[in-house]
Structures are given as structure tokens and as C-alpha cells.
Design a protein around this motif. Structure first.
Motif, PDB file in Angstrom:
ATOM      1  N   PHE A 128      -1.078   4.216   1.825  1.00 20.96           N
ATOM      2  CA  PHE A 128      -0.718   4.029   3.230  1.00 20.96           C
ATOM      3  C   PHE A 128       0.426   4.983   3.529  1.00 20.96           C
ATOM      4  O   PHE A 128       1.274   5.226   2.672  1.00 20.96           O
ATOM      5  CB  PHE A 128      -0.280   2.577   3.496  1.00 20.96           C
ATOM      6  CG  PHE A 128      -0.238   2.226   4.954  1.00 20.96           C
ATOM      7  CD1 PHE A 128      -1.387   1.844   5.623  1.00 20.96           C
ATOM      8  CD2 PHE A 128       0.954   2.295   5.662  1.00 20.96           C
ATOM      9  CE1 PHE A 128      -1.355   1.527   6.974  1.00 20.96           C
ATOM     10  CE2 PHE A 128       0.992   1.977   7.009  1.00 20.96           C
ATOM     11  CZ  PHE A 128      -0.158   1.590   7.668  1.00 20.96           C
ATOM     12  N   PRO A 129       0.473   5.532   4.736  1.00 21.04           N
ATOM     13  CA  PRO A 129       1.540   6.481   5.078  1.00 21.04           C
ATOM     14  C   PRO A 129       2.927   5.844   4.979  1.00 21.04           C
ATOM     15  O   PRO A 129       3.114   4.698   5.389  1.00 21.04           O
ATOM     16  CB  PRO A 129       1.249   6.868   6.525  1.00 21.04           C
ATOM     17  CG  PRO A 129      -0.124   6.390   6.829  1.00 21.04           C
ATOM     18  CD  PRO A 129      -0.461   5.328   5.848  1.00 21.04           C
ATOM     19  N   ALA A 130       3.860   6.587   4.450  1.00 19.65           N
ATOM     20  CA  ALA A 130       5.242   6.111   4.364  1.00 19.65           C
ATOM     21  C   ALA A 130       5.911   6.226   5.730  1.00 19.65           C
ATOM     22  O   ALA A 130       5.592   7.134   6.512  1.00 19.65           O
ATOM     23  CB  ALA A 130       6.015   6.932   3.341  1.00 19.65           C
ATOM     24  N   PRO A 131       6.830   5.322   6.019  1.00 16.81           N
ATOM     25  CA  PRO A 131       7.539   5.406   7.299  1.00 16.81           C
ATOM     26  C   PRO A 131       8.605   6.492   7.272  1.00 16.81           C
ATOM     27  O   PRO A 131       8.994   6.982   6.214  1.00 16.81           O
ATOM     28  CB  PRO A 131       8.177   4.021   7.437  1.00 16.81           C
ATOM     29  CG  PRO A 131       8.387   3.579   6.026  1.00 16.81           C
ATOM     30  CD  PRO A 131       7.243   4.155   5.244  1.00 16.81           C
ATOM     31  N   ILE A 132       9.074   6.828   8.457  1.00 13.72           N
ATOM     32  CA  ILE A 132      10.144   7.802   8.654  1.00 13.72           C
ATOM     33  C   ILE A 132      11.392   7.026   9.073  1.00 13.72           C
ATOM     34  O   ILE A 132      11.315   6.190   9.973  1.00 13.72           O
ATOM     35  CB  ILE A 132       9.777   8.787   9.791  1.00 13.72           C
ATOM     36  CG1 ILE A 132       8.420   9.439   9.562  1.00 13.72           C
ATOM     37  CG2 ILE A 132      10.877   9.810  10.019  1.00 13.72           C
ATOM     38  CD1 ILE A 132       8.319  10.263   8.313  1.00 13.72           C
ATOM     39  N   ALA A 133      12.512   7.294   8.436  1.00 16.77           N
ATOM     40  CA  ALA A 133      13.755   6.636   8.828  1.00 16.77           C
ATOM     41  C   ALA A 133      14.198   7.177  10.187  1.00 16.77           C
ATOM     42  O   ALA A 133      14.294   8.379  10.383  1.00 16.77           O
ATOM     43  CB  ALA A 133      14.838   6.879   7.791  1.00 16.77           C
ATOM     44  N   ALA A 138      -4.744   9.217  10.680  1.00 20.48           N
ATOM     45  CA  ALA A 138      -5.392   9.728   9.459  1.00 20.48           C
ATOM     46  C   ALA A 138      -5.792   8.567   8.551  1.00 20.48           C
ATOM     47  O   ALA A 138      -6.882   8.579   7.967  1.00 20.48           O
ATOM     48  CB  ALA A 138      -4.454  10.683   8.723  1.00 20.48           C
ATOM     49  N   PHE A 139      -4.931   7.575   8.447  1.00 21.40           N
ATOM     50  CA  PHE A 139      -5.260   6.390   7.653  1.00 21.40           C
ATOM     51  C   PHE A 139      -6.467   5.665   8.251  1.00 21.40           C
ATOM     52  O   PHE A 139      -7.402   5.306   7.535  1.00 21.40           O
ATOM     53  CB  PHE A 139      -4.058   5.436   7.577  1.00 21.40           C
ATOM     54  CG  PHE A 139      -4.411   4.100   6.999  1.00 21.40           C
ATOM     55  CD1 PHE A 139      -4.556   3.931   5.632  1.00 21.40           C
ATOM     56  CD2 PHE A 139      -4.632   3.003   7.821  1.00 21.40           C
ATOM     57  CE1 PHE A 139      -4.916   2.696   5.107  1.00 21.40           C
ATOM     58  CE2 PHE A 139      -4.982   1.775   7.311  1.00 21.40           C
ATOM     59  CZ  PHE A 139      -5.121   1.618   5.944  1.00 21.40           C
ATOM     60  N   ARG A 155       0.828  -1.210   0.000  1.00 25.15           N
ATOM     61  CA  ARG A 155       0.000   0.000   0.000  1.00 25.15           C
ATOM     62  C   ARG A 155       0.862   1.259   0.000  1.00 25.15           C
ATOM     63  O   ARG A 155       0.493   2.260  -0.616  1.00 25.15           O
ATOM     64  CB  ARG A 155      -0.959  -0.009   1.183  1.00 25.15           C
ATOM     65  CG  ARG A 155      -2.038  -1.098   1.007  1.00 25.15           C
ATOM     66  CD  ARG A 155      -3.113  -0.974   2.005  1.00 25.15           C
ATOM     67  NE  ARG A 155      -3.900   0.215   1.654  1.00 25.15           N
ATOM     68  CZ  ARG A 155      -5.157   0.406   2.003  1.00 25.15           C
ATOM     69  NH1 ARG A 155      -5.782  -0.500   2.724  1.00 25.15           N
ATOM     70  NH2 ARG A 155      -5.790   1.503   1.665  1.00 25.15           N
ATOM     71  N   ILE A 156       2.019   1.214   0.664  1.00 23.92           N
ATOM     72  CA  ILE A 156       2.932   2.362   0.628  1.00 23.92           C
ATOM     73  C   ILE A 156       3.349   2.625  -0.811  1.00 23.92           C
ATOM     74  O   ILE A 156       3.343   3.773  -1.274  1.00 23.92           O
ATOM     75  CB  ILE A 156       4.164   2.120   1.520  1.00 23.92           C
ATOM     76  CG1 ILE A 156       3.766   2.155   2.996  1.00 23.92           C
ATOM     77  CG2 ILE A 156       5.253   3.155   1.242  1.00 23.92           C
ATOM     78  CD1 ILE A 156       4.842   1.664   3.943  1.00 23.92           C
ATOM     79  N   SER A 157       3.705   1.567  -1.539  1.00 24.96           N
ATOM     80  CA  SER A 157       4.161   1.751  -2.921  1.00 24.96           C
ATOM     81  C   SER A 157       3.049   2.269  -3.828  1.00 24.96           C
ATOM     82  O   SER A 157       3.321   2.934  -4.823  1.00 24.96           O
ATOM     83  CB  SER A 157       4.747   0.454  -3.477  1.00 24.96           C
ATOM     84  OG  SER A 157       3.748  -0.518  -3.662  1.00 24.96           O
ATOM     85  N   ALA A 198     -10.197   3.385   3.209  1.00 20.35           N
ATOM     86  CA  ALA A 198     -10.530   3.191   1.797  1.00 20.35           C
ATOM     87  C   ALA A 198     -10.265   4.432   0.961  1.00 20.35           C
ATOM     88  O   ALA A 198     -10.029   4.335  -0.242  1.00 20.35           O
ATOM     89  CB  ALA A 198     -11.992   2.775   1.648  1.00 20.35           C
ATOM     90  N   GLU A 199     -10.286   5.589   1.586  1.00 20.57           N
ATOM     91  CA  GLU A 199     -10.113   6.836   0.850  1.00 20.57           C
ATOM     92  C   GLU A 199      -8.765   7.489   1.081  1.00 20.57           C
ATOM     93  O   GLU A 199      -8.496   8.564   0.551  1.00 20.57           O
ATOM     94  CB  GLU A 199     -11.229   7.809   1.237  1.00 20.57           C
ATOM     95  CG  GLU A 199     -12.597   7.282   0.860  1.00 20.57           C
ATOM     96  CD  GLU A 199     -13.721   8.129   1.410  1.00 20.57           C
ATOM     97  OE1 GLU A 199     -13.457   9.229   1.919  1.00 20.57           O
ATOM     98  OE2 GLU A 199     -14.877   7.675   1.323  1.00 20.57           O
ATOM     99  N   TYR A 200      -7.901   6.838   1.878  1.00 16.89           N
ATOM    100  CA  TYR A 200      -6.611   7.430   2.182  1.00 16.89           C
ATOM    101  C   TYR A 200      -5.743   7.455   0.932  1.00 16.89           C
ATOM    102  O   TYR A 200      -5.673   6.504   0.178  1.00 16.89           O
ATOM    103  CB  TYR A 200      -5.879   6.642   3.279  1.00 16.89           C
ATOM    104  CG  TYR A 200      -4.557   7.277   3.661  1.00 16.89           C
ATOM    105  CD1 TYR A 200      -4.509   8.234   4.645  1.00 16.89           C
ATOM    106  CD2 TYR A 200      -3.390   6.935   3.011  1.00 16.89           C
ATOM    107  CE1 TYR A 200      -3.307   8.858   4.993  1.00 16.89           C
ATOM    108  CE2 TYR A 200      -2.181   7.536   3.346  1.00 16.89           C
ATOM    109  CZ  TYR A 200      -2.154   8.485   4.334  1.00 16.89           C
ATOM    110  OH  TYR A 200      -0.971   9.088   4.668  1.00 16.89           O
ATOM    111  N   GLY A 201      -5.051   8.565   0.725  1.00 12.01           N
ATOM    112  CA  GLY A 201      -4.108   8.700  -0.375  1.00 12.01           C
ATOM    113  C   GLY A 201      -3.049   9.708  -0.008  1.00 12.01           C
ATOM    114  O   GLY A 201      -3.358  10.722   0.615  1.00 12.01           O
TER     115      GLY A 201
END
Length: 70
Positions: free
Chosen positions: A37-42, A57-58, A31-33, A63-66
Motif C-alpha cells: 500500500f502506498p506510504a503516506p507523506i508527512a 495506482a493502488f 499493508r504499508i509495512s 492485489a498486484e500493487y507493490g
């Protein structure tokens, strides 16, 4: 003792994200790709975390998260 001024900026590790969302590791990264879905933080050379606010927020509307960049 919680010293954070904004607890929404605190980070969750992947097992916590999996537990909160009910998603598996592979689903999270797929989902990140796709930008759904929210991307992680290093947080280190081999470690990442997710902001609590991003996961909330997700969860508010999965279903509507972008993300803005996808």
C-alpha cells in the motif's frame, strides 16, 4: 477554485483513503509495512496524507500493487 497544475499530487487524509479503498486504518498501516500500500507523506508534525495518484495506482490493481522499496 482548483489551483493545482497536477491534481494527482493533491493529498487525501486517512478518512478519505479509508472511504475510497474500503480498507480500515489497521489494514492500511499493515499493508504499508508489507509494501503493498502506498506510504503516506508527512504534511506536519502529527499529520500525513496520501497522494491521489498513489491511491489511484493502488486501486487500479490492489492485489498486484507493490512499492519499489519492498
Amino acid at each position: 477554485m482548483n489551483r493545482l497544475k497536477d491534481p494527482g499530487l493533491a493529498l487525501l487524509r486517512r478518512p478519505e483513503v479509508e472511504e475510497l479503498t474500503g480498507l480500515s486504518r489497521s489494514t492500511i498501516y499493515a499493508r504499508i509495512s508489507k509494501g503493498t500500500f502506498p506510504a503516506p507523506i508527512a504534511i506536519g508534525p502529527r499529520s500525513v496524507g496520501w497522494r491521489i495518484a498513489d491511491i489511484e495506482a493502488f486501486l487500479a490493481s490492489p492485489a498486484e500493487y507493490g512499492t519499489a522499496d519492498h
